[in-house]
Structures are given as structure tokens and as C-alpha cells.
Design an enzyme around this catalytic site. Structure first.
Site, PDB file in Angstrom:
ATOM      1  N   LYS A   1       1.120   4.205  -2.898  1.00 38.89           N
ATOM      2  CA  LYS A   1       0.789   5.607  -2.629  1.00 38.89           C
ATOM      3  C   LYS A   1       2.001   6.515  -2.856  1.00 38.89           C
ATOM      4  O   LYS A   1       1.862   7.646  -3.344  1.00 38.89           O
ATOM      5  CB  LYS A   1       0.242   5.758  -1.205  1.00 38.89           C
ATOM      6  CG  LYS A   1      -1.082   5.032  -0.987  1.00 38.89           C
ATOM      7  CD  LYS A   1      -2.184   5.572  -1.896  1.00 38.89           C
ATOM      8  CE  LYS A   1      -3.541   4.994  -1.593  1.00 38.89           C
ATOM      9  NZ  LYS A   1      -4.609   5.574  -2.431  1.00 38.89           N
TER      10      LYS A   1
ATOM     11  N   TYR B   1       0.842  -1.212   0.000  1.00 36.60           N
ATOM     12  CA  TYR B   1       0.000   0.000   0.000  1.00 36.60           C
ATOM     13  C   TYR B   1       0.876   1.261   0.000  1.00 36.60           C
ATOM     14  O   TYR B   1       0.652   2.189  -0.778  1.00 36.60           O
ATOM     15  CB  TYR B   1      -0.902  -0.039   1.236  1.00 36.60           C
ATOM     16  CG  TYR B   1      -1.869   1.112   1.365  1.00 36.60           C
ATOM     17  CD1 TYR B   1      -2.992   1.204   0.549  1.00 36.60           C
ATOM     18  CD2 TYR B   1      -1.666   2.104   2.322  1.00 36.60           C
ATOM     19  CE1 TYR B   1      -3.884   2.259   0.695  1.00 36.60           C
ATOM     20  CE2 TYR B   1      -2.553   3.154   2.473  1.00 36.60           C
ATOM     21  CZ  TYR B   1      -3.667   3.227   1.651  1.00 36.60           C
ATOM     22  OH  TYR B   1      -4.549   4.275   1.787  1.00 36.60           O
TER      23      TYR B   1
HETATM   24  P1  NAP Z   1     -13.260   2.582   1.095  1.00 36.58           P
HETATM   25  O1  NAP Z   1     -14.337   3.075   1.974  1.00 36.58           O
HETATM   26  O2  NAP Z   1     -12.759   1.194   1.253  1.00 36.58           O
HETATM   27  O3  NAP Z   1     -13.685   2.857  -0.417  1.00 36.58           O
HETATM   28  C1  NAP Z   1     -12.875   2.437  -1.476  1.00 36.58           C
HETATM   29  C2  NAP Z   1     -13.543   2.769  -2.780  1.00 36.58           C
HETATM   30  O4  NAP Z   1     -12.699   2.282  -3.840  1.00 36.58           O
HETATM   31  C3  NAP Z   1     -14.898   2.114  -2.934  1.00 36.58           C
HETATM   32  O5  NAP Z   1     -15.771   3.011  -3.558  1.00 36.58           O
HETATM   33  C4  NAP Z   1     -14.600   0.927  -3.836  1.00 36.58           C
HETATM   34  O6  NAP Z   1     -15.746   0.659  -4.610  1.00 36.58           O
HETATM   35  C5  NAP Z   1     -13.486   1.482  -4.708  1.00 36.58           C
HETATM   36  N1  NAP Z   1     -12.675   0.428  -5.301  1.00 36.58           N
HETATM   37  C6  NAP Z   1     -11.932  -0.505  -4.673  1.00 36.58           C
HETATM   38  N2  NAP Z   1     -11.369  -1.323  -5.567  1.00 36.58           N
HETATM   39  C7  NAP Z   1     -11.762  -0.904  -6.789  1.00 36.58           C
HETATM   40  C8  NAP Z   1     -11.521  -1.347  -8.108  1.00 36.58           C
HETATM   41  N3  NAP Z   1     -10.757  -2.408  -8.386  1.00 36.58           N
HETATM   42  N4  NAP Z   1     -12.096  -0.675  -9.131  1.00 36.58           N
HETATM   43  C9  NAP Z   1     -12.884   0.396  -8.888  1.00 36.58           C
HETATM   44  N5  NAP Z   1     -13.147   0.869  -7.666  1.00 36.58           N
HETATM   45  C10 NAP Z   1     -12.595   0.223  -6.624  1.00 36.58           C
HETATM   46  O7  NAP Z   1     -11.949   3.497   1.254  1.00 36.58           O
HETATM   47  P2  NAP Z   1     -11.770   5.035   1.593  1.00 36.58           P
HETATM   48  O8  NAP Z   1     -11.286   5.111   2.974  1.00 36.58           O
HETATM   49  O9  NAP Z   1     -12.933   5.825   1.142  1.00 36.58           O
HETATM   50  O10 NAP Z   1     -10.507   5.331   0.666  1.00 36.58           O
HETATM   51  C11 NAP Z   1     -10.554   6.098  -0.517  1.00 36.58           C
HETATM   52  C12 NAP Z   1      -9.114   6.419  -0.901  1.00 36.58           C
HETATM   53  O11 NAP Z   1      -8.493   7.153   0.157  1.00 36.58           O
HETATM   54  C13 NAP Z   1      -8.246   5.200  -1.145  1.00 36.58           C
HETATM   55  O12 NAP Z   1      -7.376   5.419  -2.216  1.00 36.58           O
HETATM   56  C14 NAP Z   1      -7.466   5.078   0.141  1.00 36.58           C
HETATM   57  O13 NAP Z   1      -6.249   4.425  -0.056  1.00 36.58           O
HETATM   58  C15 NAP Z   1      -7.280   6.541   0.506  1.00 36.58           C
HETATM   59  N6  NAP Z   1      -6.988   6.767   1.907  1.00 36.58           N
HETATM   60  C16 NAP Z   1      -7.871   6.395   2.888  1.00 36.58           C
HETATM   61  C17 NAP Z   1      -7.531   6.635   4.220  1.00 36.58           C
HETATM   62  C18 NAP Z   1      -8.432   6.255   5.364  1.00 36.58           C
HETATM   63  O14 NAP Z   1      -7.988   6.379   6.528  1.00 36.58           O
HETATM   64  N7  NAP Z   1      -9.659   5.838   5.137  1.00 36.58           N
HETATM   65  C19 NAP Z   1      -6.293   7.214   4.549  1.00 36.58           C
HETATM   66  C20 NAP Z   1      -5.431   7.575   3.521  1.00 36.58           C
HETATM   67  C21 NAP Z   1      -5.797   7.353   2.201  1.00 36.58           C
HETATM   68  P3  NAP Z   1     -16.229  -0.800  -5.093  1.00 36.58           P
HETATM   69  O15 NAP Z   1     -15.908  -1.769  -3.990  1.00 36.58           O
HETATM   70  O16 NAP Z   1     -17.666  -0.576  -5.334  1.00 36.58           O
HETATM   71  O17 NAP Z   1     -15.470  -1.065  -6.344  1.00 36.58           O
END
Ligand code: NAP
Length: 242
Positions: free
Chosen positions: A154, A150
Site C-alpha cells: 500500500k 500489505y
Molecule cells: P474484500 O471485501 O476482501 O474484497 C476484495 C476484492 O478484491 C474482491 O472483489 C476480490 O474479488 C478482489 N480480488 C482479490 N484478489 C484478486 C485478484 N487476484 N484479482 C482480481 N480481484 C481480486 O476487501 P475490501 O475491504 O472491499 O477491500 C478493497 C480494497 O480496499 C483493498 O485494496 C483493500 O486493501 C483496501 N482497504 C480495505 C480496508 C478495510 O478495512 N476493509 C482498509 C483499507 C484498505 P474476487 O475474490 O472475486 O477476485
């Protein structure tokens, strides 16, 4: 009307970005794998007066990305803003991590984002206006034990952001990253209460962030007001990493 494509818009940060951009008057294309969830959010936004289009897209497949983007182009004729938000984790210690878990994280988080960029760039170059916003992570900046795949994906996105910003700046296309800290979404839901407490204790504002707080940063970088900002990594992390 400016049109934004948000990947991973079916929940969490992507959903918040779609909602925030729609409320700000953008046309929004919502992309992810879960069609039903996308349709429900798109429908709700349409009821509120926004123009939206939901499209199934699997970032781990180049064909799926290009077919989804061409459907979106057919619907709205343009994509001015790309929010590369979709991302996954497959955590494990480096000695034990499976090749499949390395590959799927790199494919979705890094290669998928790149393929989406390749699909939308020609249109932005023609229009001489564009905004690419990649959702990175504090983990890509500071590292994290148990997340080598991961963190590498990133950190890769940050390198991509800075390189592409240098390539396309002269076409009036800005490329930036938003780097979230510890945010309340499904991605962090399964973490143990002890780990959550530890992360919160390390965060100067002493709480987790919300998806909406990331979406506000995205909205700013998408705006005309952010026209002289490019190649930047905007930390939205409550101060956990400075
Ligand atoms: P989340 O709730 O797990 O949502 C992830 C999203 O990505 C979902 O809409 C999922 O939709 C989509 N996704 C996953 N695999 C996919 C694929 N193969 N093709 C198309 N869509 C896909 O995560 P989140 O926390 O909102 O994270 C969003 C972004 O922020 C990510 O890049 C994550 O790494 C980053 N981020 C999150 C955090 C945190 O603390 N939450 C911190 C730093 C960075 P489907 O399952 O419907 O495809």
C-alpha cells in the site's frame, strides 16, 4: 459517456464503487475473479438502467489483466476512469511470513494495479483525459505490526500514485489515492471482537467506516470537480491517522 473500470468489484469497497459510479451515470466495467458475483451485480445495475460489463480478471496474472482490459475496450471502446481497488491480505509476523505470502500480496495489490494502469494509460493519453484512483490503506501510511507485506504494497501504491501523477498531469490525467481506515467488509469480518473494539476506540468517530463512504470519495476524485487534485492521498479513515 464516461466509462469506469473497477477492480475487485465483486464485493466490499469495489462493489460499492461500481454501484455509486453507476448511480452517478457512468458506464461501469466490473472486474474480479468471481464471475458469478460480478454477473449478478452487473445484471442488477443494468436492470436499474446502468450500462455495465462484467469481466473476469486475476490481478496476479499480467496476461489475465491485459486480456480483461482488451475485452472491456472491445465492449465500450474506452476506459476513462480506473479504480484500482482489488486487494488481499496475508498477515503474519515478519520473521514467519512465507515468501509466497509476501509475493502474492505484492503481485495482487501493487504489481496488479500497475499492470492495469499500463493497459489503460495509452487510451487516456490519446483522449487527453483520465482519472486513476488507487485504493491504498491507512496501514500503508502508518504501518501495522503483522502486515509488513500489505503495508509495503500500500505504501508502494502511494509512491506509484505520486510518481505517475507527475508523469501524466500535462495530459489532463489525474492520479490519486484514497486511503481507507477500518472499513466493514469481508476483509475485516474475521478480525476478533477485541481487535475491532480496539480499532474503534482509536478512531475519533468511534465506529468502522462503510464501503459506501469510500465510494463517495472515489466518485468525487473521478469527477470534473476534482480536476485540479492530483498526487493526493485522500484519507477516509474516521480520523484514526491524521
Ligand atoms: P474484500 O471485501 O476482501 O474484497 C476484495 C476484492 O478484491 C474482491 O472483489 C476480490 O474479488 C478482489 N480480488 C482479490 N484478489 C484478486 C485478484 N487476484 N484479482 C482480481 N480481484 C481480486 O476487501 P475490501 O475491504 O472491499 O477491500 C478493497 C480494497 O480496499 C483493498 O485494496 C483493500 O486493501 C483496501 N482497504 C480495505 C480496508 C478495510 O478495512 N476493509 C482498509 C483499507 C484498505 P474476487 O475474490 O472475486 O477476485
Amino acid at each position: 459517456m464516461r466509462t469506469a473500470l473497477v477492480t475487485g468489484a465483486s464485493r466490499g469497497i469495489g462493489e460499492a464503487c461500481a454501484r455509486t459510479l453507476a448511480a452517478a451515470g457512468y458506464r461501469v466495467i466490473l472486474a474480479a475473479r468471481s464471475r458469478e458475483k460480478l454477473n449478478a451485480i452487473a445484471e442488477e445495475l443494468r436492470t436499474g438502467g446502468a450500462e455495465t460489463f462484467a469481466v473476469e480478471m486475476d490481478l496476479s496474472s499480467t496476461d489475465s489483466v491485459s486480456s480483461a482490459v482488451s475485452k472491456a475496450f472491445k465492449e465500450f471502446g474506452r476506459i476513462d476512469i480506473l479504480v484500482n481497488n482489488a486487494g488481499i491480505t496475508k498477515d503474519g509476523l515478519a520473521v514467519r511470513i512465507k515468501t509466497d505470502d509476501w509475493n502474492s500480496v505484492m503481485q495482487t495489490n501493487l504489481s496488479g494495479a500497475f499492470h492495469a494502469i499500463q493497459q489503460v494509460l495509452p487510451g487516456m493519453m490519446k483522449e487527453r483525459w483520465g482519472r486513476i484512483i488507487n485504493i491504498a490503506s491507512v496501514v500503508g501510511e502508518m504501518g501495522n505490526a503483522g502486515q509488513v507485506n500489505y503495508a509495503a504494497s500500500k505504501a508502494g501504491l502511494i509512491g506509484l500514485t505520486k510518481s505517475l501523477a507527475q508523469e501524466v498531469g500535462s495530459r489532463n490525467i489525474t492520479v490519486n489515492a484514497v486511503s481507507p481506515g477500518f472499513i466493514e467488509t469481508e476483509m475485516t469480518e474475521h478480525l476478533s471482537p477485541e481487535l475491532k473494539e480496539k480499532m474503534i476506540a482509536q478512531t475519533p468517530v468511534r465506529r468502522m467506516g462503510t464501503a459506501a463512504e469510500i465510494a463517495h470519495a472515489v466518485k468525487f476524485l473521478a469527477s470534473d470537480e476534482a480536476s485540479f487534485i492530483t498526487g493526493h492521498v485522500l484519507s477516509v479513515n474516521g480520523g484514526i491517522y491524521m
